[in-house]
Design a protein around this motif. Structure first.
Motif, PDB file in Angstrom:
ATOM      1  N   GLY A   1     -11.266   0.753  -2.038  1.00 39.54           N
ATOM      2  CA  GLY A   1     -11.386   0.241  -0.666  1.00 39.54           C
ATOM      3  C   GLY A   1     -12.821   0.027  -0.243  1.00 39.54           C
ATOM      4  O   GLY A   1     -13.136  -0.934   0.463  1.00 39.54           O
TER       5      GLY A   1
ATOM      6  N   GLY B   1      -1.892  -1.256   6.536  1.00 39.08           N
ATOM      7  CA  GLY B   1      -2.412  -0.612   5.332  1.00 39.08           C
ATOM      8  C   GLY B   1      -3.479  -1.455   4.668  1.00 39.08           C
ATOM      9  O   GLY B   1      -3.404  -1.779   3.495  1.00 39.08           O
TER      10      GLY B   1
ATOM     11  N   GLN C   1      -4.880   7.123  -1.182  1.00 36.51           N
ATOM     12  CA  GLN C   1      -4.827   8.582  -1.211  1.00 36.51           C
ATOM     13  C   GLN C   1      -5.846   9.175  -0.251  1.00 36.51           C
ATOM     14  O   GLN C   1      -5.582  10.173   0.411  1.00 36.51           O
ATOM     15  CB  GLN C   1      -5.092   9.056  -2.639  1.00 36.51           C
TER      16      GLN C   1
HETATM   17  C1  LIG Z   1      -6.049  -5.358   0.895  1.00 38.66           C
HETATM   18  C2  LIG Z   1      -5.157  -4.483   0.097  1.00 38.66           C
HETATM   19  N1  LIG Z   1      -4.914  -4.759  -1.193  1.00 38.66           N
HETATM   20  C3  LIG Z   1      -4.101  -3.956  -1.913  1.00 38.66           C
HETATM   21  C4  LIG Z   1      -3.507  -2.869  -1.350  1.00 38.66           C
HETATM   22  C5  LIG Z   1      -2.576  -1.994  -2.175  1.00 38.66           C
HETATM   23  N2  LIG Z   1      -3.117  -0.649  -2.320  1.00 38.66           N
HETATM   24  C6  LIG Z   1      -2.752   0.365  -1.515  1.00 38.66           C
HETATM   25  S1  LIG Z   1      -3.550   1.784  -1.858  1.00 38.66           S
HETATM   26  C7  LIG Z   1      -4.368   1.082  -3.134  1.00 38.66           C
HETATM   27  C8  LIG Z   1      -5.321   1.865  -3.980  1.00 38.66           C
HETATM   28  C9  LIG Z   1      -6.500   2.288  -3.233  1.00 38.66           C
HETATM   29  O1  LIG Z   1      -7.447   2.756  -4.146  1.00 38.66           O
HETATM   30  P1  LIG Z   1      -8.779   3.418  -3.649  1.00 38.66           P
HETATM   31  O2  LIG Z   1      -9.403   2.573  -2.595  1.00 38.66           O
HETATM   32  O3  LIG Z   1      -9.622   3.763  -4.789  1.00 38.66           O
HETATM   33  O4  LIG Z   1      -8.277   4.722  -2.888  1.00 38.66           O
HETATM   34  P2  LIG Z   1      -7.477   5.994  -3.444  1.00 38.66           P
HETATM   35  O5  LIG Z   1      -6.031   5.714  -3.309  1.00 38.66           O
HETATM   36  O6  LIG Z   1      -7.888   6.220  -4.848  1.00 38.66           O
HETATM   37  O7  LIG Z   1      -7.910   7.072  -2.524  1.00 38.66           O
HETATM   38  C10 LIG Z   1      -4.016  -0.269  -3.262  1.00 38.66           C
HETATM   39  C11 LIG Z   1      -4.536  -1.152  -4.293  1.00 38.66           C
HETATM   40  C12 LIG Z   1      -3.773  -2.637   0.011  1.00 38.66           C
HETATM   41  N3  LIG Z   1      -3.223  -1.623   0.679  1.00 38.66           N
HETATM   42  N4  LIG Z   1      -4.603  -3.429   0.700  1.00 38.66           N
END
Ligand SMILES: Cc1ncc(C[n+]2csc(CCOP(=O)(O)OP(=O)(O)O)c2C)c(N)n1
Lengths: 566, 209
Positions: free
Chosen positions: A448, A419, A395
Motif C-alpha cells: 500500500g 478498501g 493486514q
Molecule cells: C487498490 C487496491 N488494489 C488491490 C487491493 C487488494 N488487496 C487488498 S489487501 C492487499 C495486500 C496489501 O498488502 P500490503 O500493502 O503489503 O499490506 P499487508 O496486508 O501486508 O499488511 C491487496 C493487494 C486493494 N484492496 N486495493
C-alpha cells in the motif's frame, strides 16, 4: 455598481465564505485561471500541493474524518479529474464530506473530444452525492454553496463541481450565496415520536440487548448521547471498523470490534442477543457474514439518518429515522435504568478465549520475528492511546484496528467500504492538517505504501508530522493470507521484492529507522514519537503472519475461526 | 413473439388472458413507478442507473413536465418484487434532486399507452379484413395516402399488442411504434402536493431561525 470579478475569483470568495482554510490540489491547463486566483488568496486559503490527484482526495478525506469539516480538492480536467475517482468512490461509500472541484474545457468545446475533456459528470454521478457542471460565472456562488451544504448535511458524502474554463474566466457581479434548503432533499428528517416510544419499549422489554455502533455516531457527533444511552440501560456494544472511536476502547460496555476480523464476543453475541440495536451503521457484508443466519433470533432496531439503509441488507423490525444525536437522546430519556449483568458477563468467556488463543500471542510474543499486533499496541500505548490511527488496507489495517486503543472521538481514519490500498499515506497527511495538535500514526504495508509513495514529497515539502509505521512483510500480506487459507498456499504474485525504504525516506529528508529486534522496539517508537515532524519507522515483521480471528467470507457471524488449521 | 394464437375477432376474451400474462413475468409483478424530480439536467441517467445497478430491466419509460411547475414526472415500468420496488424507490429518492418516487401495481393506477401503425395502403385496399380489424380494435385512421395509411391506437399494452399481432398476420405493417406507459394514480390524495407543502413549511421554519 457592484464589483465585477472572474468566476475563478468568485470561487475563491465562495470557498472563504464556506469557511474553507485548507485545500489539497494539483494544477493543470483547464484549472489555471483558478490557480491564478488562488495565488492572491494564499493568506486565507492554505493550498497543499500533492504529488498525485488521488492523494489530494485521500488527504481531503483524512482531513474531513478527523476534523468533521468538509475536505476540499482542486484539480484539472481530464486525467486530473479521473485521478480523483478512487477517492470520490471511497468517500461515497464511507460517507465522508468532500468537495472536489475540477477544471473542464470551455462550454463551446464540450462534446468535441477536446484536449483533456472527460465526461466528469457522467463518470462521477454514481459515486458522488451530487455533481454539477458550472457553465457560467454567474452560477459559481450558488453551486459552491449548494455543494458544501450537500456534502456536509444529512449523511455526508462527496460532491463534484465540474468547472468549465469559460466560467472561470467569465466576469460576474459577485454576490455571496447561502444554500440552506433544498426542496427535494431533507438532510434532517424529523424523528417520529412513535418510533422513539416503541424503541424505548422494546429496549425496556429486552433481556439481552446488544448495540452495534457505526460511524454514524461520529458523523452525528453523538458520542456523548451514545454513552448516556448505553450507560443508562447498561447495554453492551460492539463497534464497526469506522465506528471504533465513537466509544472509548476501554469503556466497560465496549465489547470490541465487529466484523470479519473483529472480536469473538461481539460477533458471537450478535447471534444470541434478543434485541439488536444498530446505530448509524449499514450492515456491510464484512460485518454480517451470512445474512441468512444473521441475528435471526433477535428483534432489530435500526437508527439511521438515511432511509435507504433500512431493510437494505437486513430486515429490521423498527427503523428510527433521524440524526442519532437527536434520536438517541430522545430514547435515552424514555428508557428505564437497567443492569443486564449476567448478559454482559456472558461476553467474558469469549473475550478470555480470544485473549488466550489469539490476542496474547499477537501482542506479547516472546520469540520469533516482530509481529504487527505488538507493534500496533506498543505505538498506541506509547502515544497514551490518544493518537489518531490512520491505516492503509490489508493486514496492517486489521491489526491496526484490532490493537490500537482509542480514548478520543474521531480517531480512526481507514478505508472501510472501498478498501482502497494507497489510502493511508495521503489520508494521514490530511489528518495532520485536520487536527494539527494531535499525533497522527499511520500503519501501512509495503504494498500500500508504494501505491501512493509519491506523497512523501508532500510530507517533505509541508513537514507534515506523520508517524509512518511501515509494517514490512515482503508480501501483499492480506491476499497471501487468503491464498494460504483458500487457495492451497499458492502464492500467486503476492511475494514482493522491496526497495530500501530507509534510503527512500532519506532522499525525502524524512528521518527513518528500521526495527528488526524486539528489544529495540520500545526505544525506536519513543524516538519516532519524540522526533518533531515526519518519521518513518520500518518494522521488519513476520512474513507469513495471519490476522485472526476470522469469519471466512459468507460464513455465519458466530462461526469465527480462532486458528488456521494447516 | 406476443401471443400468436390471439384471434382478434374474439379478443374481448383473449385480452384478459393476455393481460394476466403481461402483469406478471417470472413470478414478478409489473410495477409502475412514478418519480417526480426537479427539472435539472442529467437526472434521467441517474434514475436509470438505479435500475441497471440492481439488475432490473426498465420495460417502458416516459418523461414529461408534470402539472406542478418546474417538476418533471417519470413513468417507469419494470418487473420486480415489492422489496425491490421499495429499494428502487429509496435509492431514487436518495438522489438529491428527486422529490418523490412511488410504486404501484396496475389496480392502483389508471394507465394508457399509444401506438402508431404505418400500414401499406395497397394492402389495405386488397384485403378488407384489415379495415375490419382496425375497427374492431377501436383504432383510429389518422392519415391516408396512396402509399401508406397511419393508424393510431390508444389503450392497454395487451390491446395494442393484440392489434399488432392481427395486423402482422395480415402482412400490412410498414412501421410500428408503441409509447411508454403513462399513468395517474387512482388515489384521492396527491402525495406530491403533500410532500411539497411539508417541505415548504420546513423552509419557512428555517427562514425564521
Ligand atoms: C487498490 C487496491 N488494489 C488491490 C487491493 C487488494 N488487496 C487488498 S489487501 C492487499 C495486500 C496489501 O498488502 P500490503 O500493502 O503489503 O499490506 P499487508 O496486508 O501486508 O499488511 C491487496 C493487494 C486493494 N484492496 N486495493
Amino acid at each position: 455598481m457592484k464589483e465585477r470579478i472572474t468566476g475563478a475569483e468568485a470561487l475563491m470568495r465562495s470557498l472563504v465564505n464556506e469557511g474553507v482554510k485548507t485545500i489539497f490540489g494539483y494544477p493543470g491547463g483547464a484549472i489555471m485561471p483558478v490557480f491564478d486566483a488562488l495565488y492572491d488568496y494564499r493568506d486565507r486559503l492554505n493550498h497543499i500541493l500533492v504529488r498525485h490527484e488521488q492523494g489530494a482526495t485521500h488527504a481531503a478525506q483524512g482531513f474531513a474524518r478527523v476534523s468533521g469539516e468538509v475536505g476540499c480538492c482542486i484539480v484539472t480536467s481530464g486525467p486530473g479529474a479521473t485521478n480523483t475517482i478512487t477517492g470520490i468512490a471511497d468517500a461515497m461509500i464511507d460517507s465522508t464530506p468532500m468537495v472536489v472541484i475540477c477544471g473542464q474545457v470551455g462550454v463551446s468545446m464540450l462534446g468535441t473530444d477536446a484536449f483533456q475533456e472527460v465526461d466528469v459528470v457522467g463518470i462521477t454521478s454514481p459515486i458522488s452525492k451530487w455533481n454539477f457542471q458550472i457553465r457560467r460565472a454567474e452560477d459559481v456562488a450558488w453551486a459552491v454553496s449548494r455543494a458544501f451544504y450537500i456534502a456536509k448535511s444529512g449523511r455526508p458524502g462527496p460532491v463534484v463541481l465540474d468547472f468549465a474554463k469559460n466560467a472561470q474566466t467569465g466576469m460576474v457581479e459577485y454576490e455571496p450565496a447561502k444554500v440552506d434548503f433544498i426542496r427535494s432533499y431533507d438532510p434532517d428528517p424529523q424523528p417520529s415520536d412513535e418510533a422513539i416510544k416503541l424503541a424505548a419499549r422494546m429496549i425496556d422489554d429486552s433481556v439481552k440487548p446488544f448495540v452495534l455502533v457505526g460511524q454514524g455516531v461520529e458523523l452525528g457527533n453523538a458520542q456523548n448521547e451514545l454513552r448516556e444511552f448505553l450507560e443508562k440501560a447498561q447495554i453492551p456494544a460492539g463497534c464497526t471498523l469506522l465506528g471504533l472511536s465513537a466509544l472509548p476502547t476501554d469503556h466497560p460496555l465496549n465489547m470490541g470490534m465487529l466484523g470479519m476480523h473483529g472480536n469473538l464476543g461481539p460477533n458471537v453475541m450478535t447471534n444470541q442477543c434478543d434485541l439488536l440495536i444498530a446505530i448509524g451503521m449499514r450492515f456491510d457484508d464484512r460485518v454480517t457474514g451470512n445474512l441468512n443466519t444473521y441475528a435471526k433470533q433477535a428483534k432489530i432496531i435500526h437508527f439511521d439518518i438515511d432511509p435507504s439503509e433500512f431493510d437494505k441488507n437486513v430486515k429490521v423490525d423498527l427503523p428510527v429515522l433521524g440524526n442519532c444525536k437527536t434520536t438517541l437522546a430522545a430514547v435515552s430519556k424514555l428508557i428505564s435504568p437497567a443492569k443486564h449483568n449476567s448478559w454482559i458477563q456472558g461476553f467474558q468467556p469469549y473475550a478470555e478465549k480470544e485473549y488466550n488463543k489469539v490476542i496474547e500471542k499477537a501482542i506479547h510474543p516472546t520469540q520469533g520475528p516482530l509481529l504487527m499486533g505488538e507493534v500496533v499496541r506498543k505505538v498506541s500505548e506509547a502515544a497514551n492511546n490518544e493518537a489518531v490511527l490512520v491505516t492503509d488496507v490489508g493486514q496492517n489495517q486489521m491489526f491496526g484496528c484490532r490493537y490500537f486503543k482509542f480514548t478520543k472521538p474521531r480517531s480512526v481514519v481507514t478505508s472501510g467500504g472501498c478498501g482502497t490500498m494507497g489510502f493511508g499515506l495521503p489520508a494521514a497527511i490530511g489528518a495532520t492538517f485536520g487536527v494539527p495538535e494531535r499525533t497522527v500514526c499511520l500503519f501501512v504495508g509495503d504494498g500500500g505504501l508504494q501505491m501512493t509513495i509519491q506523497e512523501l514529497g508532500t510530507i517533505m515539502e509541508q513537514g507534515c508530522p506523520v508517524k509512518i509505521i511501515l509494517l514490512n512483510n515482503n508480501f501483499l500480506g492480506n491476499v497471501r493470507q487468503w491464498q494460504a487459507m483458500f487457495f492451497n498456499h499458492r502464492y500467486s504474485f503476492t511475494p514482493m521484492a522491496n526497495p530500501d525504504y530507509e534510503k527512500i525516506a532519506e532522499a525525502y529528508g524524512i528521518p527513518a529507522h528500521t526495527v528488526i529486534d524486539r528489544q529495540d522496539l520500545d526505544d525506536s517508537i519513543r524516538v519516532m514519537l519524540d522526533t518533531p515532524g515526519p518519521y518513518l519507522l520500518q518494522c521488519a515483521v513476520m512474513e507469513e503472519d495471519n490476522v485472526l480471528p476470522m469469519t471466512p467470507p459468507g460464513a455465519d457471524v458466530d462461526k469465527m475461526m480462532l486458528e488456521i488449521k494447516e | 413473439m406476443p401471443n400468436q394464437n390471439n384471434d382478434c375477432q374474439t379478443c374481448g376474451k383473449c385480452d384478459k388472458n393476455a393481460r394476466e400474462k403481461n402483469s406478471v413475468r417470472n413470478g414478478m409483478p409489473l410495477h409502475t413507478i412514478l418519480v417526480y424530480s426537479e427539472n435539472i439536467s442529467g437526472l434521467l441517467s441517474q434514475i436509470t442507473a438505479v435500475f441497471t445497478r440492481r439488475q432490473v430491466n426498465i420495460e417502458t419509460l416516459n418523461v414529461c413536465a408534470s402539472s406542478t411547475p418546474g417538476v418533471h414526472k417519470y413513468t417507469i415500468t419494470c418487473y420486480c418484487d415489492t422489496e425491490m420496488a421499495e429499494m428502487l424507490k429509496k435509492q431514487m429518492e436518495k438522489r438529491i434532486d428527486v422529490l418523490q418516487a412511488n410504486y404501484f401495481t396496475d389496480d392502483q393506477i389508471y394507465i394508457q399507452e399509444t401506438a402508431l401503425f404505418k400500414l401499406s395502403t395497397p394492402a389495405i385496399l386488397e384485403n378488407n379484413r384489415i379495415s375490419k380489424v382496425i375497427r374492431i380494435h377501436d383504432a383510429k385512421i389518422v392519415e391516408v395516402n396512396p402509399t401508406y395509411s397511419i393508424v393510431e391506437k390508444t389503450g392497454l399494452t395487451e390491446e395494442i399488442l393484440s392489434l399488432f399481432d392481427s395486423l402482422t398476420e395480415l402482412e400490412c405493417i410498414l412501421q410500428f411504434v408503441r409509447s411508454g406507459r403513462i399513468a395517474v394514480t387512482k388515489s384521492r390524495i396527491e402525495k406530491l402536493d403533500e410532500y411539497i407543502q411539508l417541505r415548504e413549511k420546513k423552509h419557512a421554519q428555517i427562514m425564521e431561525q
